[in-house]
Write a protein that holds these residues in place. Structure first.
Motif, PDB file in Angstrom:
ATOM      1  N   GLY A 144       8.019 -10.282   2.060  1.00 29.90           N
ATOM      2  CA  GLY A 144       7.803  -8.839   2.125  1.00 29.90           C
ATOM      3  C   GLY A 144       6.894  -8.354   1.009  1.00 29.90           C
ATOM      4  N   LEU A 145       7.073  -8.912  -0.179  1.00 28.07           N
ATOM      5  CA  LEU A 145       6.224  -8.548  -1.312  1.00 28.07           C
ATOM      6  C   LEU A 145       4.766  -8.915  -1.036  1.00 28.07           C
ATOM      7  CD1 LEU A 145       5.898  -7.667  -4.316  1.00 28.07           C
ATOM      8  CD2 LEU A 145       6.365 -10.034  -4.927  1.00 28.07           C
ATOM      9  N   LEU A 146       4.535 -10.135  -0.571  1.00 26.71           N
ATOM     10  CA  LEU A 146       3.168 -10.586  -0.292  1.00 26.71           C
ATOM     11  C   LEU A 146       2.546  -9.795   0.864  1.00 26.71           C
ATOM     12  CD1 LEU A 146       3.682 -14.449  -0.622  1.00 26.71           C
ATOM     13  CD2 LEU A 146       2.582 -12.894  -2.265  1.00 26.71           C
ATOM     14  N   ALA A 147       3.357  -9.459   1.863  1.00 24.56           N
ATOM     15  CA  ALA A 147       2.852  -8.652   2.973  1.00 24.56           C
ATOM     16  C   ALA A 147       2.451  -7.262   2.490  1.00 24.56           C
ATOM     17  CB  ALA A 147       3.909  -8.547   4.069  1.00 24.56           C
ATOM     18  N   GLY A 148       3.224  -6.704   1.554  1.00 23.54           N
ATOM     19  CA  GLY A 148       2.881  -5.400   0.989  1.00 23.54           C
ATOM     20  C   GLY A 148       1.571  -5.444   0.224  1.00 23.54           C
ATOM     21  N   VAL A 149       1.374  -6.504  -0.549  1.00 21.97           N
ATOM     22  CA  VAL A 149       0.117  -6.667  -1.293  1.00 21.97           C
ATOM     23  C   VAL A 149      -1.062  -6.748  -0.326  1.00 21.97           C
ATOM     24  CG1 VAL A 149      -1.187  -8.218  -2.791  1.00 21.97           C
ATOM     25  CG2 VAL A 149       1.220  -7.755  -3.290  1.00 21.97           C
ATOM     26  N   THR A 150      -0.904  -7.538   0.722  1.00 19.37           N
ATOM     27  CA  THR A 150      -1.982  -7.719   1.694  1.00 19.37           C
ATOM     28  C   THR A 150      -2.310  -6.417   2.412  1.00 19.37           C
ATOM     29  OG1 THR A 150      -1.298 -10.012   2.061  1.00 19.37           O
ATOM     30  CG2 THR A 150      -2.704  -9.010   3.730  1.00 19.37           C
ATOM     31  N   SER A 151      -1.285  -5.758   2.933  1.00 20.47           N
ATOM     32  CA  SER A 151      -1.489  -4.525   3.694  1.00 20.47           C
ATOM     33  C   SER A 151      -2.084  -3.423   2.824  1.00 20.47           C
ATOM     34  CB  SER A 151      -0.153  -4.066   4.288  1.00 20.47           C
ATOM     35  OG  SER A 151      -0.288  -2.818   4.919  1.00 20.47           O
ATOM     36  N   ALA A 152      -1.540  -3.250   1.618  1.00 21.23           N
ATOM     37  CA  ALA A 152      -2.022  -2.184   0.736  1.00 21.23           C
ATOM     38  C   ALA A 152      -3.469  -2.413   0.316  1.00 21.23           C
ATOM     39  CB  ALA A 152      -1.122  -2.080  -0.495  1.00 21.23           C
ATOM     40  N   THR A 153      -3.816  -3.648   0.014  1.00 17.45           N
ATOM     41  CA  THR A 153      -5.181  -3.950  -0.417  1.00 17.45           C
ATOM     42  C   THR A 153      -6.187  -3.683   0.692  1.00 17.45           C
ATOM     43  OG1 THR A 153      -4.356  -5.659  -1.939  1.00 17.45           O
ATOM     44  CG2 THR A 153      -6.694  -5.736  -1.349  1.00 17.45           C
ATOM     45  N   LEU A 154      -5.875  -4.128   1.899  1.00 15.56           N
ATOM     46  CA  LEU A 154      -6.819  -4.000   3.007  1.00 15.56           C
ATOM     47  C   LEU A 154      -6.968  -2.562   3.499  1.00 15.56           C
ATOM     48  CD1 LEU A 154      -5.961  -7.187   5.110  1.00 15.56           C
ATOM     49  CD2 LEU A 154      -7.863  -6.834   3.526  1.00 15.56           C
ATOM     50  N   THR A 155      -5.951  -1.727   3.306  1.00 21.51           N
ATOM     51  CA  THR A 155      -6.019  -0.354   3.817  1.00 21.51           C
ATOM     52  C   THR A 155      -6.282   0.685   2.731  1.00 21.51           C
ATOM     53  OG1 THR A 155      -3.591  -0.155   3.668  1.00 21.51           O
ATOM     54  CG2 THR A 155      -4.507  -0.865   5.780  1.00 21.51           C
ATOM     55  N   THR A 156      -6.516   0.249   1.489  1.00 17.28           N
ATOM     56  CA  THR A 156      -6.813   1.203   0.417  1.00 17.28           C
ATOM     57  C   THR A 156      -8.033   2.073   0.710  1.00 17.28           C
ATOM     58  OG1 THR A 156      -5.697  -0.013  -1.360  1.00 17.28           O
ATOM     59  CG2 THR A 156      -7.536   1.380  -2.010  1.00 17.28           C
ATOM     60  N   PRO A 157      -9.148   1.535   1.245  1.00 17.79           N
ATOM     61  CA  PRO A 157     -10.287   2.412   1.552  1.00 17.79           C
ATOM     62  C   PRO A 157      -9.921   3.581   2.469  1.00 17.79           C
ATOM     63  CG  PRO A 157     -10.984   0.129   1.618  1.00 17.79           C
ATOM     64  CD  PRO A 157      -9.497   0.112   1.474  1.00 17.79           C
ATOM     65  N   LEU A 158      -9.103   3.324   3.479  1.00 19.11           N
ATOM     66  CA  LEU A 158      -8.661   4.399   4.362  1.00 19.11           C
ATOM     67  C   LEU A 158      -7.813   5.413   3.608  1.00 19.11           C
ATOM     68  CD1 LEU A 158      -7.710   2.580   7.697  1.00 19.11           C
ATOM     69  CD2 LEU A 158      -9.468   4.321   7.392  1.00 19.11           C
ATOM     70  N   ASP A 159      -6.967   4.935   2.701  1.00 12.04           N
ATOM     71  CA  ASP A 159      -6.109   5.832   1.939  1.00 12.04           C
ATOM     72  C   ASP A 159      -6.927   6.704   0.994  1.00 12.04           C
ATOM     73  OD1 ASP A 159      -3.372   6.645   1.270  1.00 12.04           O
ATOM     74  OD2 ASP A 159      -3.822   5.796  -0.700  1.00 12.04           O
ATOM     75  N   VAL A 160      -7.963   6.137   0.372  1.00 11.91           N
ATOM     76  CA  VAL A 160      -8.822   6.909  -0.527  1.00 11.91           C
ATOM     77  C   VAL A 160      -9.536   8.009   0.246  1.00 11.91           C
ATOM     78  CG1 VAL A 160     -10.886   6.797  -1.974  1.00 11.91           C
ATOM     79  CG2 VAL A 160      -9.135   5.029  -2.177  1.00 11.91           C
ATOM     80  N   VAL A 161     -10.104   7.669   1.397  1.00 13.71           N
ATOM     81  CA  VAL A 161     -10.805   8.665   2.208  1.00 13.71           C
ATOM     82  C   VAL A 161      -9.831   9.736   2.692  1.00 13.71           C
ATOM     83  CG1 VAL A 161     -12.071   9.016   4.370  1.00 13.71           C
ATOM     84  CG2 VAL A 161     -12.618   7.065   2.909  1.00 13.71           C
ATOM     85  N   LYS A 162      -8.649   9.328   3.127  1.00 15.87           N
ATOM     86  CA  LYS A 162      -7.634  10.284   3.585  1.00 15.87           C
ATOM     87  C   LYS A 162      -7.254  11.274   2.486  1.00 15.87           C
ATOM     88  CE  LYS A 162      -3.360   9.049   3.469  1.00 15.87           C
ATOM     89  NZ  LYS A 162      -2.642  10.083   2.667  1.00 15.87           N
ATOM     90  N   THR A 163      -7.057  10.753   1.270  1.00 18.94           N
ATOM     91  CA  THR A 163      -6.666  11.613   0.156  1.00 18.94           C
ATOM     92  C   THR A 163      -7.750  12.622  -0.173  1.00 18.94           C
ATOM     93  OG1 THR A 163      -5.302   9.840  -0.757  1.00 18.94           O
ATOM     94  CG2 THR A 163      -5.899  11.630  -2.242  1.00 18.94           C
ATOM     95  N   ARG A 164      -8.994  12.180  -0.230  1.00 16.79           N
ATOM     96  CA  ARG A 164     -10.102  13.100  -0.511  1.00 16.79           C
ATOM     97  C   ARG A 164     -10.211  14.157   0.568  1.00 16.79           C
ATOM     98  NH1 ARG A 164     -14.590  11.627  -4.072  1.00 16.79           N
ATOM     99  NH2 ARG A 164     -13.936   9.879  -5.371  1.00 16.79           N
ATOM    100  N   LEU A 165     -10.013  13.751   1.815  1.00 20.09           N
ATOM    101  CA  LEU A 165     -10.114  14.695   2.920  1.00 20.09           C
ATOM    102  C   LEU A 165      -9.010  15.739   2.858  1.00 20.09           C
ATOM    103  CD1 LEU A 165     -11.726  15.277   5.516  1.00 20.09           C
ATOM    104  CD2 LEU A 165     -10.137  13.794   6.736  1.00 20.09           C
ATOM    105  N   GLN A 166      -7.815  15.316   2.470  1.00 16.96           N
ATOM    106  CA  GLN A 166      -6.676  16.227   2.448  1.00 16.96           C
ATOM    107  C   GLN A 166      -6.767  17.275   1.348  1.00 16.96           C
ATOM    108  OE1 GLN A 166      -3.387  13.490   2.260  1.00 16.96           O
ATOM    109  NE2 GLN A 166      -3.050  13.578   4.468  1.00 16.96           N
ATOM    110  N   VAL A 167      -7.384  16.947   0.220  1.00 18.51           N
ATOM    111  CA  VAL A 167      -7.439  17.904  -0.885  1.00 18.51           C
ATOM    112  C   VAL A 167      -8.712  18.737  -0.882  1.00 18.51           C
ATOM    113  CG1 VAL A 167      -5.969  16.468  -2.332  1.00 18.51           C
ATOM    114  CG2 VAL A 167      -8.451  16.259  -2.510  1.00 18.51           C
TER     115      VAL A 167
END
Length: 232
Positions: A142-165
């Motif tokens: 679960g820990l390794l899956a979290g690292v993988t998922s979070a790393t690969l989807t960070t660009p989407l999260d950054v864009v989402k955050t900028r868009l929301q604020v």
């Protein structure tokens, strides 16, 4: 199965996105300068990094709390202002969940095979001697899956955050003036390079990893308990 999970995720976003928009606005309203790049270095935590990864709320907006932020956002942009970034958020949840569960299965099988636990797991209902080792494998997967998922989807999260604020110019602004996810991503890459899309990856990986490890540990534990309590 997959269709049900997709519908559940989209339904959850109708509640989660407005809460996320308000929390993001509250976090960045005290930042000075459109992009506070100096806050992105060091271990300032998820809130600091998310604030650094996004443009600040307009200087005229000062929120005195969540309800005041809700009132001001709706007054300036309408209800749709609360759903800024909904599409990007939904686009983040679906691949994030798919990557997490897919990688969890791969890591779990690899770790179980490496530790020679496959046979023991098959016999777990009759023999519980290896429960501790199994739980450790599940937590690590679960820990390794979290690292993988979070790393690969960070660009989407950054864009989402900028868009929301972003303020979007208010309710009276032309629709063409409102920033889009694609426009925000292009501007970010032009100003900061491709690594700008990975802002906050450290705190995000930590956050998702802790959550996913706790979630899968409790989930697997409850599943084992339920199996044991079933009548023969």
């Amino acid at each position: 199965g997959a269709a049900g999970g997709l519908c559940a995720s989209l339904a959850a976003q109708t509640v989660a996105v407005p809460v996320d928009v308000i929390s993001q606005r509250l976090m960045v309203q005290g930042q000075r300068g459109q992009y506070n790049s100096s806050s992105s270095s060091g271990g300032g935590g998820a809130a600091t990094t998310k604030a650094a990864a996004a443009p600040q709320a307009p200087a005229a907006q000062r929120y005195r709390g969540g309800l005041d932020a809700l009132r001001q956002i709706v007054a300036a942009q309408g209800v749709r202002g609360l759903y800024r970034g909904f599409g990007t958020s939904a686009a983040l949840v679906v691949p994030s969940s798919a990557i997490w569960w897919g990688s969890y299965g791969l890591y779990h099988r690899a770790l179980a095979s490496a530790l020679l636990l496959r046979e023991q797991q098959q016999q777990q209902q009759q023999r519980d001697h290896h429960g501790g080792a199994t739980a450790a494998v599940q937590a690590l997967a679960g820990l390794l899956a979290g690292v993988t998922s979070a790393t690969l989807t960070t660009p989407l999260d950054v864009v989402k955050t900028r868009l929301q604020v972003s303020d979007g110019g208010g309710a009276s602004a032309a629709a063409s003036s409102a920033p889009s996810a694609w426009r925000i991503a292009r501007e970010l890459v032009r100003e900061e390079g491709p690594l700008g899309l990975m802002r906050g990856v450290g705190p995000r990986v930590l956050n998702v990893s802790i959550w996913s490890t706790a979630m899968i540990t409790v989930y697997e534990f409850l599943k084992r308990i339920s199996v044991k309590q079933q009548p023969e």
